[in-house]
Design a protein around this motif. Structure first.
Motif, PDB file in Angstrom:
ATOM      1  N   ARG A 248     -10.220  17.683  44.998  1.00 36.04           N
ATOM      2  CA  ARG A 248      -9.172  17.372  45.873  1.00 36.04           C
ATOM      3  C   ARG A 248      -9.825  17.553  46.872  1.00 36.04           C
ATOM      4  N   GLU A 249     -10.341  18.545  47.156  1.00 34.73           N
ATOM      5  CA  GLU A 249     -11.637  19.151  48.130  1.00 34.73           C
ATOM      6  C   GLU A 249     -12.563  17.890  48.455  1.00 34.73           C
ATOM      7  N   ALA A 250     -13.275  18.197  47.370  1.00 31.93           N
ATOM      8  CA  ALA A 250     -14.482  17.365  47.267  1.00 31.93           C
ATOM      9  C   ALA A 250     -15.021  16.218  47.777  1.00 31.93           C
ATOM     10  N   ILE A 251     -13.037  16.002  47.526  1.00 33.42           N
ATOM     11  CA  ILE A 251     -12.910  14.190  47.583  1.00 33.42           C
ATOM     12  C   ILE A 251     -13.358  13.739  49.367  1.00 33.42           C
ATOM     13  N   LEU A 252     -11.833  14.715  49.511  1.00 31.01           N
ATOM     14  CA  LEU A 252     -11.350  14.689  50.737  1.00 31.01           C
ATOM     15  C   LEU A 252     -12.975  15.022  51.832  1.00 31.01           C
ATOM     16  N   ARG A 253     -13.703  15.613  51.269  1.00 29.02           N
ATOM     17  CA  ARG A 253     -15.034  16.117  52.543  1.00 29.02           C
ATOM     18  C   ARG A 253     -15.590  15.146  52.160  1.00 29.02           C
ATOM     19  N   ASP A 254     -16.645  14.433  51.217  1.00 33.09           N
ATOM     20  CA  ASP A 254     -17.288  13.679  51.079  1.00 33.09           C
ATOM     21  C   ASP A 254     -16.726  11.964  50.522  1.00 33.09           C
ATOM     22  N   LEU A 333     -14.441  10.046  40.786  1.00 30.96           N
ATOM     23  CA  LEU A 333     -13.799   9.956  41.004  1.00 30.96           C
ATOM     24  C   LEU A 333     -13.850   9.699  42.759  1.00 30.96           C
ATOM     25  N   ASN A 334     -12.577   8.814  42.932  1.00 32.69           N
ATOM     26  CA  ASN A 334     -12.731   8.183  44.609  1.00 32.69           C
ATOM     27  C   ASN A 334     -11.937   8.328  45.241  1.00 32.69           C
ATOM     28  N   GLY A 335     -10.437   8.904  44.260  1.00 35.15           N
ATOM     29  CA  GLY A 335      -9.319   9.222  45.626  1.00 35.15           C
ATOM     30  C   GLY A 335      -8.610  10.351  44.763  1.00 35.15           C
ATOM     31  N   VAL A 336      -7.228  10.349  45.105  1.00 38.70           N
ATOM     32  CA  VAL A 336      -6.333  11.564  44.380  1.00 38.70           C
ATOM     33  C   VAL A 336      -5.058  11.063  45.053  1.00 38.70           C
ATOM     34  N   SER A 337      -4.401  11.382  44.056  1.00 40.04           N
ATOM     35  CA  SER A 337      -3.350  10.561  43.534  1.00 40.04           C
ATOM     36  C   SER A 337      -2.332  10.711  44.548  1.00 40.04           C
ATOM     37  N   PRO A 338      -1.610  10.032  44.208  1.00 46.78           N
ATOM     38  CA  PRO A 338      -0.134   9.902  45.684  1.00 46.78           C
ATOM     39  C   PRO A 338       0.254  11.203  45.353  1.00 46.78           C
ATOM     40  N   ILE A 339       0.927  12.548  47.099  1.00 47.16           N
ATOM     41  CA  ILE A 339       1.324  13.678  46.628  1.00 47.16           C
ATOM     42  C   ILE A 339       2.599  13.741  45.930  1.00 47.16           C
ATOM     43  N   ALA A 340       3.360  12.649  45.981  1.00 46.92           N
ATOM     44  CA  ALA A 340       4.650  12.061  45.318  1.00 46.92           C
ATOM     45  C   ALA A 340       4.694  12.403  43.932  1.00 46.92           C
ATOM     46  N   ARG A 341       3.452  12.191  43.171  1.00 50.59           N
ATOM     47  CA  ARG A 341       2.785  12.166  41.550  1.00 50.59           C
ATOM     48  C   ARG A 341       3.092  13.202  41.210  1.00 50.59           C
ATOM     49  N   ALA A 342       2.221  14.031  41.742  1.00 52.73           N
ATOM     50  CA  ALA A 342       1.894  15.474  41.614  1.00 52.73           C
ATOM     51  C   ALA A 342       2.874  16.698  40.968  1.00 52.73           C
ATOM     52  N   ILE A 343       1.539  17.706  40.245  1.00 48.73           N
ATOM     53  CA  ILE A 343       3.438  18.286  39.384  1.00 48.73           C
ATOM     54  C   ILE A 343       3.400  19.424  41.073  1.00 48.73           C
ATOM     55  N   SER A 344       2.836  20.217  42.040  1.00 49.25           N
ATOM     56  CA  SER A 344       3.109  20.722  43.268  1.00 49.25           C
ATOM     57  C   SER A 344       1.958  20.791  44.428  1.00 49.25           C
ATOM     58  N   THR A 345       2.195  21.077  44.694  1.00 46.66           N
ATOM     59  CA  THR A 345       2.039  21.122  46.244  1.00 46.66           C
ATOM     60  C   THR A 345       0.779  21.694  47.052  1.00 46.66           C
TER      61      THR A 345
END
Length: 404
Positions: A248-254, A333-345
């Motif tokens: 997640r952090e890599a995708i948000l950064r790069d 990987l080009n994105g993170v799945s939506p937070i609504a589908r994540a197991i946690s936050t």
């Protein structure tokens, strides 16, 4: 002394139990029409309560948040959680992975027994009450089916969860309320989540929902073995979740991150090369790979996706190059799945906004627990353990506040 607990998940219910046992008059408020919805959802997979590994290794799973969680977990460690569950009539066992589950392997019996205990302690519940903040006189404000409601509490515990699975009650709306009052909130982000990838239409349609079993996933310096699942939009699963914070952090950064998947992690490249050097005869490439390398159709499809992405033909690769690809299939990987589908936050109330008793420094008498706090952890029992432990810690903190 009247105490309001806002949020009827594991952290809130544990805070309510500790408070009631300490003699407080406790009312639990929740926006949903029933309690423990996210706990029941977790129970669909067996209700992984905690983990049996030694406490130092256990605590290390919380990464940078470990120093802030240590006191709460030391006071209510995994063994205490197991004993608590067993006192409710729900014996636990340690699975082959070291994870701890109730023998019933589901959440509903534990939740029913817990609610009976809370009822015996005099805990009251007011459901369909959505907390919307405080009025000018410091009274708690709620929206209810019968209109606005407000009340004054001697102490309050906030346990409203993160922002994953909002249909179960955790929508993260509290973040804006607290931020408006000057409380520093780290942005809420998906944790233990899936990721998006630009699959071809053929691969997506054929292999959506198929598992990649007994694989090894590598990102950066970390490798995790387990299972991954192809989704219509990308990839998810236990092994992916274990790497999700770094990805997640890599995708948000790069903008992108490349995950490498070893399809046969227990086979040396030399041995694999020898098997792939055998004569293919009239077999199709897919059939040859299935027999020679023991690859599933979805694994072969993933190889084809990687070959196409790099502009080469899988059939043109030499046995050694094909073996190397099998042991390190790059998935962009080009994105993170939506937070609504994540197991946690991930994210939440910054720990420097809280004192050692989990009380908000800016709002005396108000405590916070669970996923509202700025921590994240992998799946494996760490999520529930920290929620239970911080709920108990907030309850103890509120009792001290009331006694002061």
């Amino acid at each position: 002394m009247a105490v309001a607990v806002i949020g009827a998940g594991p952290a809130g219910l544990m805070a309510a139990e500790v408070l009631a046992q300490g003699g407080a008059a406790v009312t639990v408020y929740d926006a949903m029409p029933s309690v423990g919805r996210k706990l029941l959802m977790a129970g669909r997979g067996g209700l992984n309560l905690t983990h049996s590994e030694p406490l130092p290794a256990f605590l290390a799973r919380y990464g940078n948040a470990m120093p802030n969680l240590r006191a709460a977990i030391d006071a209510f460690p995994p063994q205490a959680l197991r004993e608590w569950s067993e006192a409710l009539g729900q014996e636990t066992f340690v699975g082959s992975s070291g994870r701890v589950f109730p023998k019933a392997f589901k959440a509903s019996p534990l939740l029913r027994a817990w609610l009976r205990r809370l009822d015996s302690l005099g805990v009251q519940f007011k459901l369909r009450r959505r907390w919307i903040g405080w009025d000018g006189d410091g009274r708690l404000q709620f929206q209810s089916p019968d209109g606005p409601r407000d009340l004054r509490a001697n102490a309050t515990v906030l346990a409203l969860g993160g922002a994953s699975w909002p249909r179960l009650g955790s929508d993260g709306a509290w973040a804006a309320i607290l931020a408006a009052g000057g409380v520093k909130i780290s942005p809420l982000r998906p944790a233990n989540s899936g990721f998006t990838a630009a699959w071809s239409e053929v691969f997506r349609d054929r292999f959506e929902g198929r598992p990649l079993k007994a694989v090894a996933l590598t990102f950066g310096k970390h490798t995790v073995r387990g299972e991954a699942i192809i989704t219509r939009t990308g990839i998810e699963g236990g092994a992916v979740y274990a790497l999700s914070a770094e990805l997640r952090e890599a995708i948000l950064r790069d903008g992108t991150a490349t995950l490498n998947i070893a399809l046969r992690p227990d086979t040396e490249i030399g041995e694999l090369t020898a098997k792939l050097s055998a004569a293919k005869g009239k077999q199709s490439l897919s059939n040859f790979l299935r027999k020679a390398a023991n690859l599933s159709p979805v694994a072969i499809g993933l190889l084809q996706e990687a070959a196409k992405a790099s502009g080469m033909s899988l059939s043109s690769l030499s046995p050694v190059d094909l073996a190397r690809l099998i042991q390190a299939v790059p998935v962009r990987l080009n994105g993170v799945s939506p937070i609504a589908r994540a197991i946690s936050t991930a994210g939440g109330i910054a720990f420097d906004e809280l004192d050692s008793e989990l009380m908000l420094r800016r709002v005396p008498g108000v405590f916070a627990a669970g996923e509202m706090l700025d921590w994240e952890a992998p799946t494996g029992g760490y999520l529930l353990q920290a929620s239970f432990a911080t709920g108990a810690a907030a309850g103890r903190g509120a009792l001290k506040w009331l006694d002061a």
